[in-house]
Structure formats: structure tokens, C-alpha cells
Design a protein around this motif. Structure first.
Motif, PDB file in Angstrom:
ATOM      1  N   ASP A 162     -15.477   2.638  10.515  1.00 16.26           N
ATOM      2  CA  ASP A 162     -15.542   1.317  11.131  1.00 16.26           C
ATOM      3  C   ASP A 162     -16.602   0.496  10.408  1.00 16.26           C
ATOM      4  O   ASP A 162     -17.797   0.833  10.452  1.00 16.26           O
ATOM      5  CB  ASP A 162     -15.877   1.440  12.624  1.00 16.26           C
ATOM      6  N   HIS A 164     -18.223  -3.468   9.187  1.00 14.99           N
ATOM      7  CA  HIS A 164     -18.361  -4.884   9.498  1.00 14.99           C
ATOM      8  C   HIS A 164     -18.235  -5.685   8.205  1.00 14.99           C
ATOM      9  O   HIS A 164     -18.337  -5.141   7.108  1.00 14.99           O
ATOM     10  CB  HIS A 164     -19.705  -5.163  10.177  1.00 14.99           C
ATOM     11  N   GLU A 165     -18.011  -6.953   8.343  1.00 15.95           N
ATOM     12  CA  GLU A 165     -17.859  -7.812   7.179  1.00 15.95           C
ATOM     13  C   GLU A 165     -19.075  -7.688   6.252  1.00 15.95           C
ATOM     14  O   GLU A 165     -20.218  -7.687   6.714  1.00 15.95           O
ATOM     15  CB  GLU A 165     -17.674  -9.266   7.623  1.00 15.95           C
ATOM     16  N   ASP A 225     -20.038  -5.087   4.660  1.00 18.64           N
ATOM     17  CA  ASP A 225     -20.472  -3.701   4.464  1.00 18.64           C
ATOM     18  C   ASP A 225     -19.837  -3.158   3.189  1.00 18.64           C
ATOM     19  O   ASP A 225     -18.714  -3.526   2.829  1.00 18.64           O
ATOM     20  CB  ASP A 225     -20.054  -2.827   5.650  1.00 18.64           C
ATOM     21  N   ASP A 243     -14.246  -7.311   9.853  1.00 14.28           N
ATOM     22  CA  ASP A 243     -14.602  -6.207  10.739  1.00 14.28           C
ATOM     23  C   ASP A 243     -13.352  -5.389  11.055  1.00 14.28           C
ATOM     24  O   ASP A 243     -12.251  -5.935  11.157  1.00 14.28           O
ATOM     25  CB  ASP A 243     -15.199  -6.729  12.042  1.00 14.28           C
ATOM     26  N   GLY A 244     -13.539  -4.083  11.217  1.00 19.43           N
ATOM     27  CA  GLY A 244     -12.404  -3.258  11.606  1.00 19.43           C
ATOM     28  C   GLY A 244     -12.472  -1.859  11.048  1.00 19.43           C
ATOM     29  O   GLY A 244     -13.489  -1.430  10.492  1.00 19.43           O
ATOM     30  N   ARG A 245     -11.369  -1.153  11.209  1.00 16.90           N
ATOM     31  CA  ARG A 245     -11.270   0.248  10.808  1.00 16.90           C
ATOM     32  C   ARG A 245     -10.600   0.354   9.441  1.00 16.90           C
ATOM     33  O   ARG A 245      -9.465  -0.071   9.249  1.00 16.90           O
ATOM     34  CB  ARG A 245     -10.483   1.034  11.849  1.00 16.90           C
TER      35      ARG A 245
END
Length: 202
Positions: free
Chosen positions: A42, A44-45, A47, A93-95
Motif C-alpha cells: 500500500d 501513497h502518492e 512513494d 494512493d492505493g495498492r
């Protein structure tokens, strides 16, 4: 009583803070024939994440690999590779999911060693001292060295297994040759001896 000086304590604190936002993991998995294994992170933007892998055992030492974003859009695809590395910067953001597939193999199970590491994005509002920035850079460099060491370890194990297998085959081939040689020599001695036997008719 000894007390740590302020500069050393500050450096230790900065080093601790630098390590906390880093994501690092190393794994060794077995992927059965005609199967696949998937994992996710997971993010975030902004990363950053890097996945490196190495096939250690099984078949032709190759594997299929792909990495997708939260919208299931492929960010990277590798087919029948023995080793590889993929680095991404999250745009949302996301998986984020990455998979290793051994579906092209019908009988050979495979062992895959892989590392996942990255840096959690720090916003512009975060105050980062020059020393802390250098420590973070050093931490990234150490992670790269660790990945390279694990890659070399896997290759050394593979080469050792190949050398031991070759040595075993050579040994048994030599034993077989010795058996055949002594058998042929024994048969020749027996055959030649029969020429010198005196046959008498009574």
C-alpha cells in the motif's frame, strides 16, 4: 559517569528517523509448477518502491514477473527472466501488486529470492537537516549493497549445486568406465587363454 555528547546523540536520533520511513523486506519463496504468487504494497502518492528478484532453483531458472498499479494497469512486465529489477514512483494512493508466475512450467517448481524496498515520501513541509538527508542517502546505498550481496549469495549457491552435481556425475561415470574396462580385460584374458588350451581326443 560517561554521558554521550550532544552531537553523537543527535546523529543517532537522525539515523533512527531516517530508517523509520524506509520500507525493506526480503523473501525466499517456492512457486509450484503452473502456479503464481502475488504480493502487494500500500503506497501513497510519490512513494518510491523497488522490487528485485533472482531465480535460485528450478527448471531453466526463469520466471514471469509483472507489477500493476491500483487501476490494474501494468507498470512492468518481464517474461522468462532469471533476474530483474523494477523501480517505480507511485502516482496515486492505493495498492500496488506484483506477481511471480511459474505457469509456463508444467513440472518444475522454482525458488525465487526477492527484495522489496522503498522510501516513504516526505512532504515539503517536513524539515530535513542536511545531515539527515545524507544519512537517508547512505541508507539507500546500504540497501542496494544488501540486495547485491543477496544476489551474489543466490548465484554462489546455484553454482555450488551445479558443481556438486557435475562432480557426482563425473564420479559415477568414472566408476562405470572402470567396471566396463575390467569386464573387457577379463573377457579378453579368458578369450585369449582359450587359444592356448590343449585339446586331446581320447
Amino acid at each position: 559517569m560517561f554521558r554521550p555528547s550532544v552531537p553523537w546523540f543527535s546523529l543517532f536520533t537522525l539515523f533512527t528517523l531516517a530508517i523509520i520511513p524506509a520500507l525493506v523486506s526480503a523473501h525466499m519463496i517456492e512457486i509450484p509448477a503452473s502456479k503464481k504468487e502475488c504480493f502487494f504494497e500500500d503506497l501513497h502518492e510519490h512513494d518510491q518502491m523497488t522490487v528485485t528478484y533472482q531465480v535460485g532453483e528450478g527448471g531453466h531458472l526463469d520466471i514471469d514477473f509483472w507489477l500493476t498499479d491500483p487501476d490494474e494497469t501494468a507498470l512492468a512486465k518481464h517474461f522468462k527472466q532469471s533476474t530483474g529489477s523494477v523501480s517505480i514512483t507511485a502516482e496515486a494512493d492505493g495498492r500496488y501488486e506484483y506477481c511471480f508466475s511459474n505457469q509456463m512450467s508444467a513440472i518444475a517448481d522454482k525458488w525465487v529470492s526477492f527484495n522489496v524496498h522503498g522510501i516513504i515520501y516526505m512532504t515539503d513541509d517536513d524539515v530535513v537537516a542536511p545531515v539527515e538527508r545524507e544519512i537517508r542517502s547512505l541508507a539507500i546505498g546500504l540497501t542496494s549493497v544488501k540486495d547485491e550481496q543477496e544476489y551474489i549469495t543466490v548465484r554462489e549457491r546455484r553454482h555450488r549445486d551445479t558443481a556438486e552435481s557435475t562432480n557426482t556425475r563425473v564420479k559415477w561415470w568414472s566408476v562405470l568406465q572402470a567396471i566396463v574396462l575390467f569386464s573387457v580385460v577379463g573377457w579378453q584374458v579368458y578369450y585369449l587363454k582359450s587359444f592356448f588350451e590343449v585339446k586331446r581326443v581320447i
